[in-house]
Design a protein around this motif. Structure first.
Motif, PDB file in Angstrom:
ATOM      1  N   VAL A 278       0.849  -1.191   0.000  1.00  0.00           N
ATOM      2  CA  VAL A 278       0.000   0.000   0.000  1.00  0.00           C
ATOM      3  C   VAL A 278       0.880   1.234   0.000  1.00  0.00           C
ATOM      4  O   VAL A 278       1.788   1.360   0.833  1.00  0.00           O
ATOM      5  CB  VAL A 278      -0.928   0.026   1.244  1.00  0.00           C
ATOM      6  N   VAL A 279       0.625   2.137  -0.938  1.00  0.00           N
ATOM      7  CA  VAL A 279       1.332   3.413  -1.000  1.00  0.00           C
ATOM      8  C   VAL A 279       0.365   4.495  -0.535  1.00  0.00           C
ATOM      9  O   VAL A 279      -0.661   4.739  -1.177  1.00  0.00           O
ATOM     10  CB  VAL A 279       1.823   3.713  -2.425  1.00  0.00           C
ATOM     11  N   ARG A 280       0.687   5.131   0.586  1.00  0.00           N
ATOM     12  CA  ARG A 280      -0.216   6.120   1.171  1.00  0.00           C
ATOM     13  C   ARG A 280       0.143   7.528   0.703  1.00  0.00           C
ATOM     14  O   ARG A 280       1.316   7.910   0.709  1.00  0.00           O
ATOM     15  CB  ARG A 280      -0.145   6.055   2.699  1.00  0.00           C
ATOM     16  N   PRO A 281      -0.849   8.307   0.306  1.00  0.00           N
ATOM     17  CA  PRO A 281      -0.582   9.710  -0.051  1.00  0.00           C
ATOM     18  C   PRO A 281      -0.251  10.516   1.199  1.00  0.00           C
ATOM     19  O   PRO A 281      -0.622  10.142   2.319  1.00  0.00           O
ATOM     20  CB  PRO A 281      -1.896  10.168  -0.679  1.00  0.00           C
ATOM     21  N   TYR A 282       0.423  11.631   1.027  1.00  0.00           N
ATOM     22  CA  TYR A 282       0.991  12.379   2.153  1.00  0.00           C
ATOM     23  C   TYR A 282       0.615  13.849   2.059  1.00  0.00           C
ATOM     24  O   TYR A 282       0.861  14.510   1.046  1.00  0.00           O
ATOM     25  CB  TYR A 282       2.508  12.209   2.114  1.00  0.00           C
ATOM     26  N   VAL A 329     -11.987  21.005   6.488  1.00  0.00           N
ATOM     27  CA  VAL A 329     -13.392  20.604   6.616  1.00  0.00           C
ATOM     28  C   VAL A 329     -13.872  19.757   5.443  1.00  0.00           C
ATOM     29  O   VAL A 329     -14.935  19.134   5.513  1.00  0.00           O
ATOM     30  CB  VAL A 329     -14.313  21.830   6.808  1.00  0.00           C
ATOM     31  N   ALA A 330     -13.097  19.714   4.345  1.00  0.00           N
ATOM     32  CA  ALA A 330     -13.460  18.854   3.215  1.00  0.00           C
ATOM     33  C   ALA A 330     -12.221  18.555   2.394  1.00  0.00           C
ATOM     34  O   ALA A 330     -11.302  19.370   2.303  1.00  0.00           O
ATOM     35  CB  ALA A 330     -14.524  19.513   2.338  1.00  0.00           C
ATOM     36  N   LEU A 331     -12.198  17.351   1.817  1.00  0.00           N
ATOM     37  CA  LEU A 331     -11.150  16.923   0.886  1.00  0.00           C
ATOM     38  C   LEU A 331     -11.820  16.558  -0.426  1.00  0.00           C
ATOM     39  O   LEU A 331     -12.679  15.668  -0.450  1.00  0.00           O
ATOM     40  CB  LEU A 331     -10.412  15.691   1.413  1.00  0.00           C
ATOM     41  N   GLY A 332     -11.439  17.235  -1.503  1.00  0.00           N
ATOM     42  CA  GLY A 332     -12.030  16.907  -2.794  1.00  0.00           C
ATOM     43  C   GLY A 332     -13.543  16.975  -2.785  1.00  0.00           C
ATOM     44  O   GLY A 332     -14.214  16.208  -3.490  1.00  0.00           O
ATOM     45  N   GLY A 333     -14.107  17.842  -1.959  1.00  0.00           N
ATOM     46  CA  GLY A 333     -15.555  17.992  -1.887  1.00  0.00           C
ATOM     47  C   GLY A 333     -16.230  17.089  -0.875  1.00  0.00           C
ATOM     48  O   GLY A 333     -17.416  17.250  -0.594  1.00  0.00           O
ATOM     49  N   GLN A 334     -15.509  16.118  -0.312  1.00  0.00           N
ATOM     50  CA  GLN A 334     -16.081  15.234   0.704  1.00  0.00           C
ATOM     51  C   GLN A 334     -15.882  15.842   2.089  1.00  0.00           C
ATOM     52  O   GLN A 334     -14.754  16.090   2.506  1.00  0.00           O
ATOM     53  CB  GLN A 334     -15.420  13.849   0.649  1.00  0.00           C
ATOM     54  N   ALA A 335     -16.986  16.090   2.794  1.00  0.00           N
ATOM     55  CA  ALA A 335     -16.898  16.654   4.136  1.00  0.00           C
ATOM     56  C   ALA A 335     -16.150  15.701   5.060  1.00  0.00           C
ATOM     57  O   ALA A 335     -16.316  14.476   4.985  1.00  0.00           O
ATOM     58  CB  ALA A 335     -18.297  16.925   4.684  1.00  0.00           C
ATOM     59  N   ILE A 336     -15.311  16.252   5.939  1.00  0.00           N
ATOM     60  CA  ILE A 336     -14.566  15.462   6.916  1.00  0.00           C
ATOM     61  C   ILE A 336     -15.336  15.469   8.227  1.00  0.00           C
ATOM     62  O   ILE A 336     -15.597  16.524   8.809  1.00  0.00           O
ATOM     63  CB  ILE A 336     -13.141  16.035   7.122  1.00  0.00           C
ATOM     64  N   LEU A 346      -8.500  10.553   2.530  1.00  0.00           N
ATOM     65  CA  LEU A 346      -7.229  10.785   1.841  1.00  0.00           C
ATOM     66  C   LEU A 346      -6.746   9.538   1.121  1.00  0.00           C
ATOM     67  O   LEU A 346      -6.110   9.611   0.066  1.00  0.00           O
ATOM     68  CB  LEU A 346      -6.179  11.249   2.859  1.00  0.00           C
ATOM     69  N   LEU A 347      -7.073   8.365   1.668  1.00  0.00           N
ATOM     70  CA  LEU A 347      -6.617   7.102   1.098  1.00  0.00           C
ATOM     71  C   LEU A 347      -7.207   6.852  -0.296  1.00  0.00           C
ATOM     72  O   LEU A 347      -6.697   6.017  -1.045  1.00  0.00           O
ATOM     73  CB  LEU A 347      -6.992   5.958   2.048  1.00  0.00           C
ATOM     74  N   GLN A 348      -8.262   7.570  -0.648  1.00  0.00           N
ATOM     75  CA  GLN A 348      -8.867   7.403  -1.972  1.00  0.00           C
ATOM     76  C   GLN A 348      -8.010   8.033  -3.069  1.00  0.00           C
ATOM     77  O   GLN A 348      -8.284   7.837  -4.256  1.00  0.00           O
ATOM     78  CB  GLN A 348     -10.257   8.062  -2.000  1.00  0.00           C
ATOM     79  N   TYR A 349      -6.996   8.803  -2.675  1.00  0.00           N
ATOM     80  CA  TYR A 349      -6.169   9.535  -3.644  1.00  0.00           C
ATOM     81  C   TYR A 349      -4.763   8.924  -3.730  1.00  0.00           C
ATOM     82  O   TYR A 349      -4.400   8.073  -2.925  1.00  0.00           O
ATOM     83  CB  TYR A 349      -6.095  11.010  -3.271  1.00  0.00           C
ATOM     84  N   ARG A 350      -3.993   9.373  -4.702  1.00  0.00           N
ATOM     85  CA  ARG A 350      -2.656   8.835  -4.946  1.00  0.00           C
ATOM     86  C   ARG A 350      -1.615   9.949  -4.925  1.00  0.00           C
ATOM     87  O   ARG A 350      -1.920  11.116  -5.204  1.00  0.00           O
ATOM     88  CB  ARG A 350      -2.602   8.125  -6.318  1.00  0.00           C
ATOM     89  N   ALA A 351      -0.402   9.569  -4.589  1.00  0.00           N
ATOM     90  CA  ALA A 351       0.708  10.523  -4.664  1.00  0.00           C
ATOM     91  C   ALA A 351       0.818  11.069  -6.081  1.00  0.00           C
ATOM     92  O   ALA A 351       0.650  10.341  -7.065  1.00  0.00           O
ATOM     93  CB  ALA A 351       2.012   9.833  -4.257  1.00  0.00           C
TER      94      ALA A 351
END
Length: 378
Positions: A278-282, A329-336, A346-351
């Motif tokens: 698994v490669v995690r974005p940072y 409060v949101a990442l890529g439009g998804q409320a946190i 965040l795991l839905q995205y890639r480096a």
């Protein structure tokens, strides 16, 4: 002085007085004891750390040998018309739930998520193992190979050579509200294969040791349930059972089971199957979940999100202009929020991807664009 002996009437009066005195003392003592016991029950337990138990189990004396000839095709049971929705849900998932035996004699549970033989379990179930055996719901056995494991998520993927006898669907863990009915399925204590326990989803976004974003449930989870599914009434996997907290003495607790959310399981399993790792974005921050008290203390107008405690110098977030004291409060439009915690989204995205953050700073909100990098090696 001559001593005189009391008459019968005086003796009776004395006995009555003594008896009343003893009754009063007993009542007083009982009241004091009940008061103390009630106080002990109602006083919050000390805030000392509790110890979580990972829930794999020894396999030694629990599982009888079964012939391994032929892979079964296990169709879901057919409950009677009008059956409880939980009965229907369990009937869908049970054929896909298995026992995982490791060569060192320990065991856990697992569940098939793909028809081509891939199943998910916990990393701590397979860690250190070199040979793996899968026991199906009907008792037949096959071998499996390790595809990949991610200790930081406590997840692993195994594969059998042929098709899976049945497959369970990974649902949306973020869509399950606290209080919703759920069930846990797994090989309790290693030998009670496909044990079903029921309860409710107690909470989202719990932290336990190094694992965060966990689901909490009061469904009974026992040793051997590690890697088994937590399901909703639709018969979908919403979590992979991982740990239970019981405590002892004044810290004793019941109904504190924890599962890795299916939204995390889905991404991790896909990466393990594709890449073996698994490669995690940072983002380059440390944070804590925002709550009303923290928001008030920090002068923020929002009460849900991720409160930024530290911004790593020259990291992706620092370069984008994020500051300590901000709240994402949101990442890529998804409320946190608790049902969609920051690490999970965040795991839905890639480096290498650009990601839009919605940020609260004081009374204002604005957007920043961050170029994600790869998480540095620990």
């Amino acid at each position: 002085m001559n001593e005189t002996t009391p008459g019968p009437r005086l003796q009776r009066r004395a006995l009555v007085v003594i008896g009343l005195f003893l009754v009063i003392m007993v009542i007083f003592a009982s009241g004091a004891a009940v008061g103390a016991l009630t106080y002990a029950w109602l006083t919050p337990a000390p805030t000392t750390p509790v110890q979580a138990s990972f829930i794999n189990a020894p396999a030694a004396d629990a599982l009888p040998a079964q012939p391994s000839a032929g892979l079964p095709t296990l169709a879901p049971a057919t409950p009677a018309t009008g059956a409880d929705p939980l009965v229907l849900a369990v009937s869908r998932v049970t054929p896909a739930t298995v026992t995982v035996i490791v060569n060192d004699g320990s065991s856990g549970s697992g569940v098939f998520i793909r028809a081509d033989g891939y199943l998910v379990t916990n990393n701590h179930v397979v860690e250190g193992g070199s040979r793996f055996e899968i026991i199906y719901a009907d008792g037949s056995r096959v071998t499996a190979e390790l595809v990949g494991a991610a200790a930081e998520f406590d997840l692993a993927v195994l594969k059998v050579a042929d098709k899976a006898p049945a497959v369970a669907v990974l649902g949306d863990s973020g869509a399950v509200a606290p209080g919703s009915r759920v069930a846990a399925i797994g090989s309790a204590l290693g030998g009670f294969r496909n044990t079903v326990t029921a309860g409710v989803l107690s909470a989202h976004n719990r932290r336990l040791g190094d694992l965060d974003g966990l689901l909490q449930t009061d469904a009974a989870i026992n040793h051997g349930n590690s890697g088994g599914p937590l399901i909703n009434l639709a018969g979908e996997i919403i979590g992979i059972n991982v740990a239970v907290v019981r405590g002892s003495g004044t810290d004793a607790a019941e109904g504190l089971g924890f599962s890795i959310p299916s939204n995390t399981v889905r991404v991790v399993a896909e990466q393990l199957i594709s890449n073996g790792r698994v490669v995690r974005p940072y983002l380059g921050i440390t944070f804590e979940p925002l709550n009303p008290q923290l928001a008030s203390e920090s002068g923020l107008s929002v009460v849900q999100g991720a409160y930024v405690q530290q911004v790593v110098a020259n990291g992706p977030s620092a370069q984008a202009g994020l500051k300590v004291g901000d709240a994402i409060v949101a990442l890529g439009g998804q409320a946190i929020d608790d049902q969609h915690p920051l690490p999970q989204v965040l795991l839905q995205y890639r480096a290498g991807q650009s990601l839009e953050l919605t940020v609260a700073r004081g009374d204002s909100q604005f957007k920043l664009t961050v170029m994600l990098s790869q998480r540095p090696a620990a």
